[in-house]
Write a protein that holds these residues in place. Structure first.
Motif, mmCIF file in Angstrom:
data_model
loop_
_atom_site.group_PDB
_atom_site.id
_atom_site.type_symbol
_atom_site.label_atom_id
_atom_site.label_comp_id
_atom_site.label_asym_id
_atom_site.label_seq_id
_atom_site.Cartn_x
_atom_site.Cartn_y
_atom_site.Cartn_z
ATOM 1 N N HIS A 10 0.814 -1.220 0.000
ATOM 2 C CA HIS A 10 0.000 0.000 0.000
ATOM 3 C C HIS A 10 0.847 1.269 0.000
ATOM 4 N N SER A 15 -3.327 1.654 4.339
ATOM 5 C CA SER A 15 -3.162 0.328 4.951
ATOM 6 C C SER A 15 -3.534 -0.691 3.880
ATOM 7 N N LYS A 16 -3.447 -1.964 4.269
ATOM 8 C CA LYS A 16 -3.769 -3.028 3.301
ATOM 9 C C LYS A 16 -5.197 -2.887 2.775
ATOM 10 N N HIS A 17 -6.066 -2.241 3.563
ATOM 11 C CA HIS A 17 -7.464 -2.134 3.112
ATOM 12 C C HIS A 17 -7.630 -1.242 1.885
ATOM 13 N N ASP A 36 -0.213 -5.006 5.897
ATOM 14 C CA ASP A 36 0.048 -3.686 6.475
ATOM 15 C C ASP A 36 1.551 -3.489 6.642
ATOM 16 N N PHE A 40 1.775 0.744 10.110
ATOM 17 C CA PHE A 40 0.469 1.092 9.518
ATOM 18 C C PHE A 40 -0.548 -0.011 9.824
ATOM 19 N N GLY A 41 -1.834 0.381 9.832
ATOM 20 C CA GLY A 41 -2.900 -0.599 10.075
ATOM 21 C C GLY A 41 -2.650 -1.362 11.356
ATOM 22 N N GLN A 42 -2.637 -2.690 11.243
ATOM 23 C CA GLN A 42 -2.468 -3.543 12.436
ATOM 24 C C GLN A 42 -1.014 -3.944 12.669
ATOM 25 N N SER A 43 -0.099 -3.368 11.893
ATOM 26 C CA SER A 43 1.298 -3.800 12.006
ATOM 27 C C SER A 43 2.087 -2.842 12.909
ATOM 28 N N ILE A 157 -9.328 4.953 6.461
ATOM 29 C CA ILE A 157 -8.090 4.154 6.458
ATOM 30 C C ILE A 157 -6.959 4.956 7.112
ATOM 31 N N ASN A 161 -4.413 4.909 11.377
ATOM 32 C CA ASN A 161 -2.962 4.894 11.591
ATOM 33 C C ASN A 161 -2.567 5.856 12.715
#
Ligand code: MLT
Length: 248
Positions: A10, A15-17, A36, A40-43, A157, A161
């Motif tokens: 991404h 994020s991956k979404h 992610d 970012f995101g859940q990472s 999204i 973050n």
């Protein structure tokens, strides 16, 4: 499914979404992996000073973990910076390359100064005002009027973050090396895509990047700015899946 998998990287500050529509389209015929990036995101950022090298090493670690020997790697903008870093250092892990709304040049002195100022603003004001300013700068003006749901989805999204992750990536982009020399060494099928109204990494930059990669195909996505996969997913996906199906 034995077809070559597609791995999506991404852009900043997403994020991956941001790849959900593309993952769904590609996974009709093959494995699609969106993840992610660190910070970012859940990472989690994991106490690491991020850089394009770290992001690229994380990509290879993901391929190892997922038991993917070679992938078609698709990166948008910062994701493209990472993909170019990775293909320069780990060419054997690539079956194909898709570069979207990105460029090989490093930041100019002016761009670095702008990143430093943005880091200060994000630290002071938080993610919300930054998200609005970022989207105003990268989306085509018509997207705000005609597709408010796309703007809202992108903002959601970004709001997922942290300022820590956003600032770390801004610093990493400011410090990134130029990867122009990598382009002439790329020997896998490559696709370059860009939104026709991308002002950050404009079609002219995409054209010269495609011209420097042997046999690369260039696709200009109509009615799209810098976030071309989000702004015109129908045209983006048609070209993406068509190229992937033809080449792999
Ligand atoms: C991105 O879309 O990943 C970033 O805006 C790229 C950049 O700031 O250079």
């Amino acid at each position: 499914m034995s077809a070559v998998p597609v791995v999506f990287i991404h852009g900043f500050p997403l994020s991956k979404h941001s790849w959900d529509a593309q993952s769904a389209a590609v996974s009709v015929t093959r494995r699609a992996v969106a993840y992610d990036l660190r910070g970012f995101g859940q990472s989690p950022i994991g106490g690491v000073r991020v850089s394009m090298d770290v992001f690229a090493d994380d990509l290879i670690a993901l391929l190892d973990r997922e038991k993917i020997e070679r992938a078609v790697v698709c990166g948008l903008s910062m994701g493209g910076y990472i993909a170019l870093n990775a293909i320069g250092r780990y060419p054997k892990r690539f079956a194909g390359l898709i570069l979207c709304d990105t460029k090989s040049q490093a930041d100019s002195a002016e761009a670095k100064a702008k990143r430093a100022a943005t880091i200060l603003t994000v630290k002071k004001e938080g993610v919300g005002p930054f998200a609005d300013a970022f989207l105003t700068g990268v989306l085509r003006p018509e997207t705000f009027k005609e597709h408010p749901a796309i703007v809202e989805a992108a903002k959601r999204i970004i709001m997922g973050n942290t300022s820590e992750g956003i600032c770390a990536a801004l610093q990493a982009m400011a410090e990134r090396a130029d990867t122009t020399e990598v382009l002439s060494k790329i020997s896998v099928p490559s696709l370059v895509m860009v939104g026709e109204n991308d002002t950050l990494t404009p079609p002219a930059a995409a054209e010269s990047m495609a011209a420097a990669i042997r046999g690369a195909q260039l696709e200009i996505i109509p009615k799209a700015g810098h976030l071309s996969n989000l702004e015109n997913p129908v045209e983006f996906n048609r070209r993406l899946t068509g190229w992937v199906q033809t080449n792999f």
